[in-house]
Design a protein around this motif. Structure first.
Motif, PDB file in Angstrom:
ATOM      1  N   MET A  81     -91.875  31.166  -2.053  1.00 42.19           N
ATOM      2  CA  MET A  81     -91.965  31.736  -1.035  1.00 42.19           C
ATOM      3  C   MET A  81     -91.802  32.836  -0.831  1.00 42.19           C
ATOM      4  SD  MET A  81     -87.448  31.575  -0.228  1.00 42.19           S
ATOM      5  CE  MET A  81     -86.801  32.391  -0.466  1.00 42.19           C
TER       6      MET A  81
ATOM      7  N   HIS B 159     -94.693  33.973   1.193  1.00 38.60           N
ATOM      8  CA  HIS B 159     -94.413  33.028   2.007  1.00 38.60           C
ATOM      9  C   HIS B 159     -94.003  34.191   3.906  1.00 38.60           C
ATOM     10  CE1 HIS B 159     -95.402  30.375   5.478  1.00 38.60           C
ATOM     11  NE2 HIS B 159     -93.855  30.802   5.981  1.00 38.60           N
ATOM     12  N   ARG B 160     -94.806  34.974   4.245  1.00 39.04           N
ATOM     13  CA  ARG B 160     -94.112  35.919   5.030  1.00 39.04           C
ATOM     14  C   ARG B 160     -92.609  35.798   6.211  1.00 39.04           C
ATOM     15  NH1 ARG B 160     -96.951  41.097   7.542  1.00 39.04           N
ATOM     16  NH2 ARG B 160     -97.666  41.328   5.116  1.00 39.04           N
ATOM     17  N   PHE B 161     -91.774  35.100   6.176  1.00 42.18           N
ATOM     18  CA  PHE B 161     -90.591  35.061   6.914  1.00 42.18           C
ATOM     19  C   PHE B 161     -89.914  35.327   7.399  1.00 42.18           C
ATOM     20  CE2 PHE B 161     -87.579  32.078   3.996  1.00 42.18           C
ATOM     21  CZ  PHE B 161     -87.916  32.724   3.571  1.00 42.18           C
TER      22      PHE B 161
ATOM     23  N   ILE C 245     -90.314  42.420   9.354  1.00 43.34           N
ATOM     24  CA  ILE C 245     -89.868  40.783   9.387  1.00 43.34           C
ATOM     25  C   ILE C 245     -88.417  41.103   8.139  1.00 43.34           C
ATOM     26  CG2 ILE C 245     -89.957  38.381   8.205  1.00 43.34           C
ATOM     27  CD1 ILE C 245     -92.293  38.245  10.314  1.00 43.34           C
ATOM     28  N   GLU C 246     -87.266  40.658   8.374  1.00 46.25           N
ATOM     29  CA  GLU C 246     -86.400  40.611   7.026  1.00 46.25           C
ATOM     30  C   GLU C 246     -85.977  39.527   6.479  1.00 46.25           C
ATOM     31  OE1 GLU C 246     -83.070  43.484   8.754  1.00 46.25           O
ATOM     32  OE2 GLU C 246     -84.364  43.380   9.874  1.00 46.25           O
ATOM     33  N   GLN C 247     -85.830  39.042   5.398  1.00 49.60           N
ATOM     34  CA  GLN C 247     -85.787  37.904   5.219  1.00 49.60           C
ATOM     35  C   GLN C 247     -84.561  37.252   5.210  1.00 49.60           C
ATOM     36  OE1 GLN C 247     -86.979  36.583   1.160  1.00 49.60           O
ATOM     37  NE2 GLN C 247     -89.062  35.944   2.424  1.00 49.60           N
TER      38      GLN C 247
END
Lengths: 165, 163
Positions: free
Chosen positions: A146, A149-151, B161-163
């Motif tokens: 995780m 992984h860019r999300f 991008i913010e998780q």
């Protein structure tokens, strides 16, 4: 002996009409492939197995002009421009909650089946709510840890278009 | 006569266009510095230790003293002096051997005569022994003019991008 039609096709005479057609064709290609249907060369493994490293696809920019984004759409997310973009799948929409439990995706507390995921994972992510004007994107390849992984959630104005092919 | 006038006009346009194209200006200088920075940060497998040291020192020379670096996800938000920058670039080049740095979609804005704001995408492409990797980051860079030269005075990684 080649027919005159074939000869004319491969070796056309440079008439004014022919040059005009060439200019119109060039401009049309520039507009279509520069602004509407952007060719993509995929680099990286984050969307495997749906899109493999080295594969080729197109970004269809008008996709969200008249229709809203939907869960499971594969989209391109821009950085400062359109030369380098991320390819991701939308898994949650504004106002929804998203969570991963042992690699399983839960949206609004309900488990979501993801047939496109082949590499199952042990991802755990606490529940969070998607802000208005944002969507939650993630790659199909959950085989990577995780942390690598860019999300996450991105503003909708970062989405350039849908992906075709 | 008509043809002659047309040719003179075309020549004037070509000379004016050429002058504008080749004339040095602040934006071109900044773009050149950015390209140099990308080149100095890039490493190839054949690069020797002395060249690596030289490139790290040259990268630091492009930055102001001090230079602010902000990377929220790594909790970095402080000023670095030239020595720090050179050391960190050296360390990065060792870690990312055989990696190419490139800046794409660069937009430069001049809020003042001696300050410019750059919005750009940094793209990394590298090869390890049996794998290939790519990565990209959006960056905001501030450039300040001092004694006629432009120096990078801050780098901020934009985390959209913010998780």
């Amino acid at each position: 002996m080649s027919s005159p039609i074939i000869r004319r096709f491969f070796f056309p005479s440079l008439t004014r009409r022919y040059l005009l057609r060439l200019v119109v064709l060039g401009l049309t290609c520039y507009l279509i492939f520069g602004y509407l249907l952007i060719p993509l060369r995929i680099q990286g493994h984050s969307m495997e197995p749906t899109y493999r490293d080295g594969a080729f696809a197109f970004c269809w920019r008008p996709q969200y002009l008249f229709s809203p984004v939907q869960r499971f759409d594969v989209v391109t997310v821009r950085f400062t421009g359109r030369s380098v973009m991320l390819l991701k799948r939308i898994i949650a929409l504004p106002g929804e909650t998203v969570e991963f439990r042992q690699g399983k995706l839960f949206v609004n507390g309900n488990q979501i089946k993801e047939p496109y995921v082949h590499h199952h994972s042990d991802w755990n992510l606490a529940m969070r709510t998607i802000d208005p004007g944002h969507v939650y994107v993630v790659g199909d390849n959950r085989g990577t840890p995780m942390a690598r992984h860019r999300f996450g959630q991105v503003r909708m104005n970062r989405i350039v278009g849908g992906v075709v092919l | 006569m008509k043809n002659r006038n047309f040719l003179i006009l075309l020549a004037i346009l070509l000379v004016a266009g050429g002058t504008l194209f080749f004339l040095p200006n602040d934006e071109k200088k900044i773009r050149r510095n950015l390209a140099s920075l990308a080149d100095y940060c890039s490493s190839s497998r054949e690069e020797g230790s002395i060249e690596t040291l030289k490139k790290a020192a040259l990268s630091a020379k492009l930055c102001s003293n001090p230079c602010r670096i902000q990377v929220k996800s790594f909790n970095i938000n402080r000023d670095f002096n030239k020595k720090d920058i050179s050391d960190h670039i050296l360390m990065m080049k060792k870690m990312l051997a055989n990696t190419r740095f490139d800046f794409h979609d660069t937009v430069i804005d001049f809020p003042d005569d001696d300050r410019a704001e750059i919005m750009t995408t940094l793209r990394l492409e590298g090869k390890t022994k049996d794998n290939r990797f790519t990565d990209a980051y959006e960056m905001n860079i501030t450039v300040t003019k001092s004694e006629g030269d432009w120096f990078f005075s801050s780098f901020t990684v934009v985390e959209f991008i913010e998780q």
